[in-house]
Scaffold this active site. Structure first.
Site, PDB file in Angstrom:
ATOM      1  N   ASP A   7       4.601  24.422  -1.194  1.00 24.51           N
ATOM      2  CA  ASP A   7       5.996  24.138  -1.545  1.00 24.51           C
ATOM      3  C   ASP A   7       6.458  22.755  -1.082  1.00 24.51           C
ATOM      4  O   ASP A   7       7.546  22.592  -0.529  1.00 24.51           O
ATOM      5  CB  ASP A   7       6.919  25.224  -0.983  1.00 24.51           C
ATOM      6  CG  ASP A   7       6.816  25.372   0.525  1.00 24.51           C
ATOM      7  OD1 ASP A   7       5.819  24.900   1.098  1.00 24.51           O
ATOM      8  OD2 ASP A   7       7.740  25.975   1.129  1.00 24.51           O
ATOM      9  N   HIS A  14      -7.201  -5.302  -1.756  1.00 27.56           N
ATOM     10  CA  HIS A  14      -6.037  -4.530  -1.340  1.00 27.56           C
ATOM     11  C   HIS A  14      -5.212  -5.249  -0.283  1.00 27.56           C
ATOM     12  O   HIS A  14      -4.008  -5.041  -0.173  1.00 27.56           O
ATOM     13  CB  HIS A  14      -6.499  -3.170  -0.812  1.00 27.56           C
ATOM     14  CG  HIS A  14      -5.395  -2.215  -0.523  1.00 27.56           C
ATOM     15  ND1 HIS A  14      -4.730  -1.521  -1.504  1.00 27.56           N
ATOM     16  CD2 HIS A  14      -4.823  -1.847   0.646  1.00 27.56           C
ATOM     17  CE1 HIS A  14      -3.805  -0.767  -0.962  1.00 27.56           C
ATOM     18  NE2 HIS A  14      -3.833  -0.942   0.341  1.00 27.56           N
ATOM     19  N   SER A  40       0.830  -1.186   0.000  1.00 24.88           N
ATOM     20  CA  SER A  40       0.000   0.000   0.000  1.00 24.88           C
ATOM     21  C   SER A  40       0.873   1.248   0.000  1.00 24.88           C
ATOM     22  O   SER A  40       1.704   1.432  -0.870  1.00 24.88           O
ATOM     23  CB  SER A  40      -0.955  -0.037   1.196  1.00 24.88           C
ATOM     24  OG  SER A  40      -1.915   0.966   1.105  1.00 24.88           O
TER      25      SER A  40
END
Length: 511
Positions: free
Chosen positions: A433, A486, A210
């Protein structure tokens, strides 16, 4: 059963790496959940995700703390374990002025192989912000891996808990502090440990589950010299410039709707139960009922159960059995209807922000490079509100849809453990940023062998976006399957690990 083996001439090889702590082997969780040194786990965690707090350079006696401490060997059934602690810079770009944090790593080997020369495998767990499960016996993929490797992972690094983070009083200072807990820092931690732990600082194999897989791709981008080979399970990230969170949530909403349809087809009796709960919550004072921790359960909070309930093996069943006990029995005629304490406690155990708040605080930032997320999931959900308005759905007699792996700003009001971090999280959502997490040029020129398990119906890591990224990474081989969800690494025992290793060692044909 759909199984697709994608040859390199059709899908360019994909490189990946995990940013996480080096520690012991353990099982997979879901993308949400979380990336330690041992992070072989469920969709998204990192070495730093669990090491969130500064540690003094001196112990309680005033003695300088060593950079690296190794413990003695000890045992669990079928395995031998050894623990390590490292003092690493919080900020690798400003090492001299940076404070230090403690990184924990656990080494795991099969019994009798403690002193045998074996290659190292680093497991990067999912998250962000979740520790690796503790190994209790030789089973699952750990048993398979220990046949060939010394396995390393984490789980005891200095944790960022609701109480520990409140030691930092300024929201701006806390936000600045937390910027050092993404995949780029996790990779730096992994390299710090590798050159000190692996004989002759040789490269190691990385297994990323994951979010651990996201970290693996960052590893491939900036420190491929430390990698012998990379295994990815449900963890190939979008790598575009800016913040890719919007594209992630747009794609994921489609799969979430599909998972909701499958759930209610399996358990149609739950349609009315969930509608009744939503109506009860909406008509309650303050629009919800108090939770044991001091938070509040509202209709939109109830929908958050989809995060764990819709995307992993046995999640449907667990969610259904939870709703079976949603209401207290009426023992006295005329007693008011109320939601059971069992249901409320189970809800909070599923959410678990009281122990892993970093998952919520940093979740959207894992998609950001040089741009802000601006509460991406919240904005994208607004485009689907006609389907996801729980109160309206209950009134109209439609199934109430659960949400998936998404964090919303209102959670920092309704979840008690998250309330102190509302301002800092807002600052992180506005931050523009963010440093780069991936280098596309480096990935296109990748020389590290990479094999990835891609789950066709993965609710957390979208198949279409995975294919786009894979086309940008040289040398990757994809195993595409709907046999697992998953949580395939956890659920498949050693089969997923064995299959990926076979793709890299020649046991699985290229075509």
């Amino acid at each position: 059963m759909l199984k697709i083996h994608a040859p390199p001439n059709l899908i360019k090889p994909l490189l990946s790496f995990d940013l996480s702590f080096l520690s012991s082997i353990s099982t997979t969780l879901s993308p949400l959940q979380s990336a330690r040194l041992h992070r072989f786990r469920l969709r998204r965690t990192s070495i730093r995700a669990v090491v969130a707090m500064s540690i003094p350079k001196f112990d309680s006696t005033g003695q300088s703390m060593p950079e690296h401490v190794a413990g003695n060997w000890y045992s669990v059934p079928g395995l031998r374990l050894r623990d390590y602690r490292f003092m690493v810079p919080l900020d690798y770009k400003n090492r001299e002025a940076s404070s230090k944090i403690s990184i924990f790593a656990r080494e795991i080997v099969a019994v009798g192989k403690e002193e045998q020369p074996m290659p190292y495998l680093l497991y990067l767990q999912g998250g962000p912000g979740f520790e690796c499960p503790r190994p209790t016996e030789a089973s699952g993929w750990i048993l398979k891996a220990c046949e060939e490797f010394r396995v390393r992972g984490t789980g005891l690094s200095t944790p960022l808990t609701p109480s520990s983070m409140q030691q930092i009083k300024s929201a701006q200072k806390l936000a600045d502090y937390l910027t050092h807990f993404r995949a780029d820092s996790i990779v730096n931690d992994a390299e710090f440990i590798r050159v000190r732990l692996v004989p002759e600082a040789r490269p190691w194999t990385v297994l990323g589950q994951s979010y651990g897989g996201f970290c693996g791709v960052t590893y491939l981008s900036f420190a491929p010299q430390g990698l012998k080979q990379v295994l990815l399970t449900g963890g190939i990230p979008p790598i575009g410039d800016g913040c890719t969170a919007d594209s992630v949530y747009r794609a994921c909403f489609e799969q979430i709707i599909h998972q909701n349809e499958k759930y209610y087809k399996r358990f149609p009796q739950d349609i009315e139960i969930v509608q009744d709960i939503v109506t009860f919550l909406a008509e309650s004072e303050a629009g919800g009922v108090p939770l044991p921790s001091g938070g509040i359960l509202t209709p939109r909070g109830l929908q958050f159960l989809g995060l764990s309930g819709l995307g992993s093996s046995a999640g449907f069943e667990r969610l259904h059995y939870m709703f079976e006990r949603a209401w207290d029995p009426i023992l006295v005629p005329g007693a008011p209807k109320q939601i059971s304490s069992y249901f409320l406690n189970t809800y909070e155990n599923w959410v678990s922000f009281d122990t892993n708040p970093l998952y919520a605080i940093l979740h959207e930032s894992i998609y950001c490079q040089g741009a802000s997320s601006r509460w991406s999931a919240h904005r994208v959900r607004a485009d689907h509100e006609s389907k996801f308005d729980a109160i309206k759905a209950a009134k109209e007699g439609r199934p109430v849809l659960f949400t998936g792996e998404m964090i919303f700003p209102w959670m920092f009001d309704e979840v008690k453990a998250l309330r102190p971090f509302k301002e800092a999280t807002q600052l992180l959502a506005e931050k523009e940023d963010w440093p780069p997490l991936y280098d596309v040029t480096a990935l296109k020129n990748n020389k590290v062998p990479v094999a990835a398990a891609v789950y066709y119906e993965d609710m957390y890591v979208n198949f279409k976006l995975v294919k786009e990224t894979a086309s940008q990474i040289a040398g990757i081989r994809l195993w595409i399957t709907n046999e697992y969800m998953h949580s395939g690494l956890r659920d498949g025992g050693g089969q997923v690990f064995d299959h990926l290793m076979g793709m890299l060692n020649g046991k699985k044909p290229l075509f």
